[in-house]
Design an enzyme around this catalytic site. Structure first.
Site, PDB file in Angstrom:
ATOM      1  N   LYS A 200      41.809  19.471 -34.276  1.00 54.57           N
ATOM      2  CA  LYS A 200      41.962  19.397 -35.734  1.00 54.57           C
ATOM      3  C   LYS A 200      41.331  18.096 -36.210  1.00 54.57           C
ATOM      4  O   LYS A 200      41.758  17.007 -35.829  1.00 54.57           O
ATOM      5  CB  LYS A 200      43.425  19.459 -36.128  1.00 54.57           C
ATOM      6  CG  LYS A 200      43.655  19.405 -37.639  1.00 54.57           C
ATOM      7  CD  LYS A 200      45.133  19.477 -37.972  1.00 54.57           C
ATOM      8  CE  LYS A 200      45.369  19.410 -39.458  1.00 54.57           C
ATOM      9  NZ  LYS A 200      46.812  19.473 -39.793  1.00 54.57           N
ATOM     10  N   LYS A 254      39.902  23.493 -36.165  1.00 52.77           N
ATOM     11  CA  LYS A 254      40.094  23.368 -37.610  1.00 52.77           C
ATOM     12  C   LYS A 254      39.373  22.128 -38.126  1.00 52.77           C
ATOM     13  O   LYS A 254      39.558  21.056 -37.561  1.00 52.77           O
ATOM     14  CB  LYS A 254      41.588  23.276 -37.921  1.00 52.77           C
ATOM     15  CG  LYS A 254      41.934  23.221 -39.401  1.00 52.77           C
ATOM     16  CD  LYS A 254      43.434  23.103 -39.611  1.00 52.77           C
ATOM     17  CE  LYS A 254      43.749  23.005 -41.097  1.00 52.77           C
ATOM     18  NZ  LYS A 254      45.191  22.803 -41.338  1.00 52.77           N
TER      19      LYS A 254
END
Length: 330
Positions: A200, A254
């Site tokens: 992320k 992400k």
């Protein structure tokens, strides 16, 4: 391979039936996870200005969306709470409340749909903290790793007890996957999956999401001390390896489209289920292009989803999930 004209690669593209026959990658509704925002109240649909077409729903509305997802063939929902300001605190204690918004939504979905749909729950403290960070902070505003992990474990157990099928830690604290997995096993939740937000990034694409959960105006500082530097790829592989070693069942990259190279490398390196999150900024960019007549929504949505599958993703979290599923069923 023979050379032209014995080989003409356009031969198989000449007709629609042939293109369909030779297509290497397909996207179906079963590849989609639908992120939904939960808010307080009854009969509430609260449109999110920075995410046109997306709303916050009260629990009864979330149940209706769950039934819609089942009918569309979408296998899983991802829930994110919009916690009221008076329930936020410095240490995010509301995350541990067995009757918090998230837990009520989980129970309502499971009561209505049972195992016809999976429920994936976000594990991080930013929806619950008054400062908008994903964990506990010291006097200088630095997010404390080990103290935060202790709270994340409690949050995970709280959600699992409510009926969550997949725990998805999005906080990026070191060691949290191992701690959560051990706690789930000890509590008898052996079949609760962990989908780790393993790679992320500290991205500029998250703005509308923070509006949706009510943390954008609260955030003090930034999240660069725990989310990944966008310039790093090798580090992503180390993050994924660590989380898999600690017990993650699947991993997530992400944001999505700007990090397709990371998804490819993770899949090639580990051969595990990899998911991508087509985040709020990506959704908003598509909708903005559509609004000014610069794009065809249907074509762009399906093409971007195809890109994730082509990169090796097992599935995609996307706010366009219901729209895409309808297109696929048309």
């Amino acid at each position: 391979m023979s050379s032209y004209p014995l080989t003409r690669l356009r031969r198989t593209r000449a007709t629609a039936w042939s293109r369909a026959l030779h297509r290497e990658v397909l996207v179906t509704p079963a590849d989609l996870i639908w992120p939904l925002f939960v808010t307080e109240g009854q009969g509430v649909e609260d449109p999110i200005a920075s995410l046109p077409g997306v709303s916050r729903w009260s629990v009864d509305g979330i149940v209706a969306r769950a039934k819609e997802a089942v009918a569309l063939g979408i296998p899983c929902l991802a829930l994110f709470p919009n916690t009221q300001p008076d329930r936020r605190s410095e240490n995010g204690e509301e995350a541990l409340n067995p009757d918090n918004l998230m837990c009520r939504a989980i129970r309502a979905i499971k009561d209505a749909c049972g195992d016809d749909i999976g429920v994936l729950t976000d594990v991080a403290l930013d929806p619950y903290t008054s400062h908008g960070q994903d964990g506990l902070i010291d006097n200088a505003g630095y997010v404390l790793n080990d103290a935060t992990v202790e709270v994340l474990v409690g949050q995970s157990l709280n959600q699992a007890a409510a009926g969550a099928d997949v725990i998805a830690p999005s906080d990026m604290m070191d060691g949290r996957i191992g701690a959560i997995r051990e706690a789930l096993e000890d509590a008898g939740h052996a079949n609760v999956q962990i989908m780790s937000y393993a790679a992320k990034y500290a991205s500029a694409f998250y703005g509308p999401f923070r509006d949706a959960v009510g943390s954008s105006g609260l955030l003090k500082g930034n999240k660069k001390t725990y989310q990944m530097d966008p310039g790093n790829a090798e580090e992503a592989l180390r993050e994924v390896e660590m989380d898999l070693t600690e017990g993650a069942d699947s991993v997530m990259v992400k944001p999505g489209l700007p990090y397709l190279d990371i998804a490819v490398r993770v899949k090639q390196a580990f051969g595990v289920p990899v998911f991508a999150y087509q985040v709020s900024g990506e959704y908003a960019m598509i909708e903005a292009a559509v609004a000014v007549g610069a794009a065809d929504r249907d074509a762009m949505v399906l093409e971007t989803l195809l890109a994730f599958k082509r990169a090796g993703c097992s599935g995609v979290l996307t706010y366009h999930a219901a729209h895409a599923a309808r297109l696929m069923g048309a």
